[in-house]
Design a protein around this motif. Structure first.
Motif, PDB file in Angstrom:
ATOM      1  N   LEU A   3       1.023  -1.369  -0.037  1.00 58.64           N
ATOM      2  CA  LEU A   3      -0.060   0.060   0.453  1.00 58.64           C
ATOM      3  C   LEU A   3       0.841   1.130  -0.051  1.00 58.64           C
ATOM      4  O   LEU A   3       0.671   2.368  -0.507  1.00 58.64           O
ATOM      5  N   ARG A   4       2.052   1.086   0.765  1.00 57.88           N
ATOM      6  CA  ARG A   4       3.421   2.031   0.979  1.00 57.88           C
ATOM      7  C   ARG A   4       3.765   2.827  -1.033  1.00 57.88           C
ATOM      8  O   ARG A   4       4.591   3.997  -1.086  1.00 57.88           O
ATOM      9  N   ARG A   5       3.497   1.676  -1.661  1.00 57.72           N
ATOM     10  CA  ARG A   5       4.411   1.903  -2.872  1.00 57.72           C
ATOM     11  C   ARG A   5       3.704   2.370  -3.763  1.00 57.72           C
ATOM     12  O   ARG A   5       2.013   2.015  -3.575  1.00 57.72           O
ATOM     13  N   ARG A   6       4.043   2.471  -5.465  1.00 55.99           N
ATOM     14  CA  ARG A   6       3.974   3.690  -6.006  1.00 55.99           C
ATOM     15  C   ARG A   6       2.763   3.299  -6.412  1.00 55.99           C
ATOM     16  O   ARG A   6       3.348   1.971  -7.245  1.00 55.99           O
ATOM     17  N   GLY A   7       2.108   2.875  -6.849  1.00 54.73           N
ATOM     18  CA  GLY A   7       0.244   2.408  -7.336  1.00 54.73           C
ATOM     19  C   GLY A   7       0.246   0.931  -6.686  1.00 54.73           C
ATOM     20  O   GLY A   7      -0.059   0.459  -7.775  1.00 54.73           O
ATOM     21  N   ASN A   8       0.201   1.065  -5.943  1.00 58.06           N
ATOM     22  CA  ASN A   8      -0.100   0.050  -4.585  1.00 58.06           C
ATOM     23  C   ASN A   8       0.543  -1.675  -5.448  1.00 58.06           C
ATOM     24  O   ASN A   8      -0.541  -1.673  -5.544  1.00 58.06           O
ATOM     25  N   ILE A   9       1.843  -1.223  -5.850  1.00 52.86           N
ATOM     26  CA  ILE A   9       2.416  -2.883  -6.586  1.00 52.86           C
ATOM     27  C   ILE A   9       3.402  -2.663  -5.611  1.00 52.86           C
ATOM     28  O   ILE A   9       4.320  -1.445  -5.914  1.00 52.86           O
ATOM     29  N   ASN A  10       3.921  -3.928  -5.805  1.00 51.21           N
ATOM     30  CA  ASN A  10       5.293  -4.340  -5.138  1.00 51.21           C
ATOM     31  C   ASN A  10       5.585  -5.441  -5.479  1.00 51.21           C
ATOM     32  O   ASN A  10       4.833  -6.697  -6.212  1.00 51.21           O
ATOM     33  N   HIS A  11       7.372  -5.723  -6.152  1.00 51.13           N
ATOM     34  CA  HIS A  11       7.470  -7.104  -6.487  1.00 51.13           C
ATOM     35  C   HIS A  11       8.633  -8.043  -6.305  1.00 51.13           C
ATOM     36  O   HIS A  11       9.462  -6.987  -4.912  1.00 51.13           O
ATOM     37  N   ILE A  12       8.616  -8.860  -6.028  1.00 46.95           N
ATOM     38  CA  ILE A  12       9.635 -10.011  -5.141  1.00 46.95           C
ATOM     39  C   ILE A  12      10.148 -10.907  -6.057  1.00 46.95           C
ATOM     40  O   ILE A  12       9.706 -11.333  -6.443  1.00 46.95           O
ATOM     41  N   GLN A  13      11.213 -11.020  -5.765  1.00 43.67           N
ATOM     42  CA  GLN A  13      12.210 -12.620  -6.620  1.00 43.67           C
ATOM     43  C   GLN A  13      11.125 -13.932  -5.800  1.00 43.67           C
ATOM     44  O   GLN A  13      11.404 -13.795  -4.698  1.00 43.67           O
ATOM     45  N   LEU A  14      11.122 -14.245  -6.592  1.00 39.83           N
ATOM     46  CA  LEU A  14      10.509 -15.897  -5.807  1.00 39.83           C
ATOM     47  C   LEU A  14      11.575 -16.950  -4.913  1.00 39.83           C
ATOM     48  O   LEU A  14      13.197 -16.539  -5.740  1.00 39.83           O
TER      49      LEU A  14
END
Length: 227
Positions: A142-153
């Motif tokens: 929710l804090r990220r721009r665009g409410n999107i985050n990514h993580i390496q599996l």
């Protein structure tokens, strides 16, 4: 408030006043937890650069995702416990799947909560093969721009791909149907389907699929079920 002995108490003057109701004790400090807002959020997922776990003779992996909700105090981030929110559909022959299945969850602002996403390759014969997993903190998304985050599996091997998670508030319910059909198409096409996508944020950098129709096999004038 009056006691059984006729004495009166003014709660406005006694900030630490306590009310006893049988087995239920409520203090002023407890009321803060009762007022924390709870909102319904919608989680959507996609992945890129997944490793192909299928042999060269059998084509490309058929990934789907399984999602668990982990809440602070009852679960842990490793996913030994948690509430299963569900699974996405299977995207066949894809190493960068964009799943249309979304998940609704209740989020209590101020209380730590995470979602654990496990990406799995659907196998025709035998057990499905895990590709990798990732744990997202809802607050971080929710804090990220665009409410999107990514993580390496996370896997036992390197380079298993990147998972993206987007969270937004549940949109209001609207009524209506979308009916599409394609007439007099000239070209080589076997199993047509359509997608409905949406852009998020001011920049609208990426399109997120909201709906994917069924395939109409071997048809040059397809008519799909209402969306």
């Amino acid at each position: 408030i009056k006691s059984s002995k006729g004495k009166s108490f003014n709660l406005m003057k006694r900030s630490k006043a306590k009310i006893s109701l049988g087995e239920c004790n409520i203090t002023e400090a407890d009321t803060s937890a009762m007022t924390k807002p709870v909102k319904k959020l919608q989680l959507s997922l996609h992945a890129t650069d997944l490793k192909n776990l299928t042999s060269a003779l059998n084509g490309i992996s058929n990934p789907y995702a399984e999602v668990k909700l982990l809440v602070s105090g009852s679960d842990n981030e490793k996913g030994e416990k948690g509430k299963l929110l569900g699974r996405t559909e299977i995207v066949k022959n894809s190493l960068s799947p964009k799943w249309t299945t979304s998940f609704i969850l209740d989020y209590n602002f101020g209380k730590e909560a995470c979602v654990k996403v496990s990406v799995v390759d659907k196998v025709k014969k035998g057990s499905d093969t895990p590709i990798g997993s990732a744990v997202f903190k809802i607050e971080d998304i929710l804090r990220r721009r665009g409410n999107i985050n990514h993580i390496q599996l996370e896997t036992n091997k390197e380079g298993q791909g990147i998972l993206y998670a987007r969270i937004c508030e549940v949109p209001p319910i609207s009524a209506g149907k979308l009916i599409l059909r394609w007439q007099e198409f000239r070209g080589k096409i076997l199993d047509p389907f359509f997608e409905i996508r949406r852009k998020y944020g001011e920049d609208g950098e990426t399109w997120t699929p909201l709906y994917r129709s069924e395939n109409v096999r071997s048809n040059f004038c397809p008519q799909w079920n209402p969306a």
